[in-house]
Design an enzyme around this catalytic site. Structure first.
Site, PDB file in Angstrom:
ATOM      1  CD  GLU A   1      -2.644  -1.489  -0.030  1.00 24.19           C
ATOM      2  OE1 GLU A   1      -2.945  -0.549  -0.785  1.00 24.19           O
ATOM      3  OE2 GLU A   1      -2.898  -2.669  -0.314  1.00 24.19           O
TER       4      GLU A   1
ATOM      5  CE1 TYR B   1      -3.212  -6.028  -6.160  1.00 23.84           C
ATOM      6  CE2 TYR B   1      -4.845  -6.753  -7.750  1.00 23.84           C
ATOM      7  CZ  TYR B   1      -4.511  -6.023  -6.638  1.00 23.84           C
ATOM      8  OH  TYR B   1      -5.464  -5.292  -5.995  1.00 23.84           O
TER       9      TYR B   1
HETATM   10 ZN    ZN Z   1      -2.597  -2.664  -4.804  1.00 26.16          ZN
END
Ligand code: ZN
Length: 647
Positions: free
Chosen positions: A322, A410
């Site tokens: 994050e 991702y």
């Molecule tokens: Zn992320």
């Protein structure tokens, strides 16, 4: 019509369009948003006024269209008080993408002109972005709790907005709340020293006082990064350095602070690779258990799931991830959700570079890439290996982009960047990424623009073997981005630690219900190795090779049903359900009612649904009120309970 087509063409010449917004963002774009929100947390609604500063960028307009989702719209008016007509329609038959708010302007406005207008509306408990929780659902049980989750296209449930990552705006906000309903409120913005003009000041009544907080976000951000959290929460510094903070309910704050003592060092590890953090402070909010995702990179106010707090630091890769979004996602943003890997693939890449700097365990990075690859492959199987959702460029026309959400942007994104790095060279690739951040700071771009930049950068830097590198970069580019299924080039992440984990699984399978001699090896495994072992057990179960007597022995030795680390626990439950074990359904039900993180809950529901659909539905009904609306929606999809509603 001609005007629209010209502006469409102008935009299309540069970047891809966003098919998931109903707004006319190609003709007009919001530059600044001001929110005034009066929270009624107990009664689960928010009275709101949003004020916009739109700029015409097409030739001319006489209408502004915005995205909304189950908002109650009361009035629209210009800053001089002149009321404007509005209508609401449903461009798609189902309401998954929400509705379109059409605001008829008082006259024609031309390119470059600004239009300042306001909308009075309210948000209620039907909201897809706001989770209104009762005090019983919190840890301290003294006040209700509220938090938002806007990515992908859910900020339209927070305010009428141009709900597209391609438009960035600054924002300010005034939040008014009862001191009995929230100890504090935070937003994805700095707290403003200046008080803003307030349109409506409610009267204090016996038993409570209205409190006011003011926020300012000076950096232009896409709408999906607007965020709020309110409840019995408190903010404390996490470590030395003065820039990292933690927000949570007060009863857990000490334990969380202890576990997050290295936060400043995580930030330094990221900076070591990519350059300075430019947003000022960094605050991490540990949310209640129903938070539907691992983390959300709201600027200045990351939200994280409490499952990352395992007591051993094993879940902190989410924190690094994050933080890394401050560069990729928040500073440079994808132009639409088909380009989500421009946010996520780059962030995973930076996360793993920083993890390597911080922990210096290269085997762990490889194992995480393998675990990521396994999850990605399972998502691909779920969509179908030939579905475009299994590509790095999903087509979400007419759909809620959440439906295409998966590990693919991702992990395939990460692998693509790792592949490009292997062609370019580590040092040049790092320097290229630093230059890329400077070039596109506070902008939204698509993958073609990244390719253009990469090639231009290498050419201008005069790198060795430019022609060969250019050829190799372009050779498979389109396959990486557009072809569904596994990547066109398979990268080698193998390590001896992987073989150890696989051998460990095999030792249990071979022991056939007895204790293998080296069963204690697990204790010293890397956390990622433990995950590989549990993934492998799942694979054995899928191939009907995990027998019930083996499950019993593993649980006796490793106590996985009692495991407090949910990253391990959900994999265990998925494996044993897939093997047909029905002896731990009570513990599985308790697990599904105590965690709302999709990554952990969805696979267990999938496995349970295959084993016993009726029981899966029964458990879902028992815990339905606990889940966030996003999780609820996805579980309904898994169980085949999805209804279509127009309202
Ligand atoms: Zn992320």
């Amino acid at each position: 019509m001609i005007v629209l087509m010209i502006s469409l063409m102008q935009y299309a010449l540069t970047y891809e369009l966003d098919v998931n917004t109903f707004s006319n963002y190609l003709d007009v774009q919001n530059r600044h948003l001001h929110l005034e929100w009066l929270l009624n947390m107990d009664k689960k609604y928010i009275n709101a006024t949003s004020t916009y500063k739109f700029q015409v960028i097409g030739r001319s307009i006489n209408k502004i269209t915005l995205d909304i989702y189950k908002l109650n719209i009361y009035s629209t008016y210009l800053q001089n008080g002149l009321s404007l007509q509005h209508t609401i329609d449903y461009p798609y038959a189902d309401s998954d993408q929400g509705q379109r708010l059409n605001i008829q302007l008082d006259k024609t406005y031309y390119k470059g002109q600004y239009i300042e207008l306001s909308i009075k509306y309210s948000i209620d408990s039907r909201s897809r972005s706001i989770s209104f929780m009762t005090k019983e659902q919190t840890s301290t049980k003294t006040m209700p709790y509220l938090f938002s989750q806007c990515e992908d296209a859910n900020c339209r449930a927070l305010a009428p907005l141009q709900d597209t990552p391609s438009v960035k705006q600054t924002y300010t906000a005034t939040v008014i709340f009862k001191d009995t309903e929230a100890a504090d409120v935070f937003m994805s913005a700095d707290e403003s020293k200046e008080e803003f003009q307030v349109l409506y000041r409610p009267q204090d009544q016996a038993g409570f006082t209205w409190k006011y907080k003011y926020f300012i976000q000076k950096v232009p951000i896409p709408s999906y990064l607007i965020a709020i959290v309110a409840g019995n929460i408190k903010k404390v510094p996490t470590s030395t350095g003065g820039r990292t903070f933690l927000v949570s309910e007060p009863d857990k704050i000490q334990a969380y602070t202890d576990e997050l003592r290295e936060m400043e060092k995580f930030m330094q590890a990221i900076e070591q690779y990519i350059g300075p953090y430019t947003w000022g402070t960094y605050t991490l909010v540990i949310q209640p258990p129903s938070f539907p995702i691992g983390g959300m990179e709201n600027p200045l106010l990351t939200f994280a799931n409490p499952t990352i707090m395992t007591g051993t630091g094993s879940g902190l890769d989410v924190t690094i991830h994050e933080m890394a979004h401050s560069w990729f996602g928040n500073t440079i943003t994808c132009v639409n959700w088909a380009n989500m890997w421009i946010n996520e693939g780059f962030t995973v890449f930076l996360e793993r570079k920083a993890s390597l700097f911080h922990y210096n365990i290269s085997d762990d990075i490889k194992l995480n890439a393998i675990i990521g690859n396994t999850s990605m492959y399972q998502d691909m199987l779920g969509f179908g290996l030939d579905s475009n959702f299994s590509s790095l460029h999903p087509d979400t026309t007419g759909l809620n982009p959440d439906d295409s959400f998966s590990k693919i942007p991702y992990e395939k994104g990460y692998q693509f960047l790792t592949y490009l790095e292997s062609i370019v060279g580590e040092v040049d690739f790092q320097q290229m990424l630093r230059a890329y951040l400077v070039q596109y700071k506070y902008q939204s771009i698509d993958q073609q623009e990244f390719q253009n930049f990469l090639l231009r950068y290498l050419y201008e830097q005069g790198v060795d073997d430019y022609s060969t590198k250019r050829y190799k970069i372009l050779e498979n580019w389109n396959k990486w981005v557009y072809s569904p299924g596994l990547p066109p080039v398979i990268l080698d992440f193998s390590t001896v630690k992987l073989t150890e984990a696989y051998d460990y699984t095999q030792s249990y399978i071979n022991a056939d219900g007895k204790q293998p001699t080296k069963w204690e090896d697990y204790i010293n495994f890397l956390h990622s190795q433990k995950q590989v072992f549990l993934e492998d057990l799942f694979k054995q179960a899928q191939n009907n090779l995990l027998k019930l007597n083996v499950i019993e022995q593993i649980d006796k030795d490793l106590k996985l049903t009692e495991e407090n680390d949910f990253e391990l626990k959900f994999r265990w439950f998925r494996a044993i359900l897939t093997a047909g074990d029905k002896t731990r359904l009570k513990q599985i039900s308790d697990f599904l009612g105590s965690v709302g993180r999709g990554k952990m809950v969805y696979p267990v529901y999938r496995a349970l649904n295959l084993l016993d659909h009726d029981f899966a539905v029964q458990i879902f009904k028992t815990h339905e009120a606990f889940y966030h609306p996003i999780a609820k929606n996805n579980i309904k999809n898994i169980l085949g309970l999805k209804e279509i509603s127009i309202q």
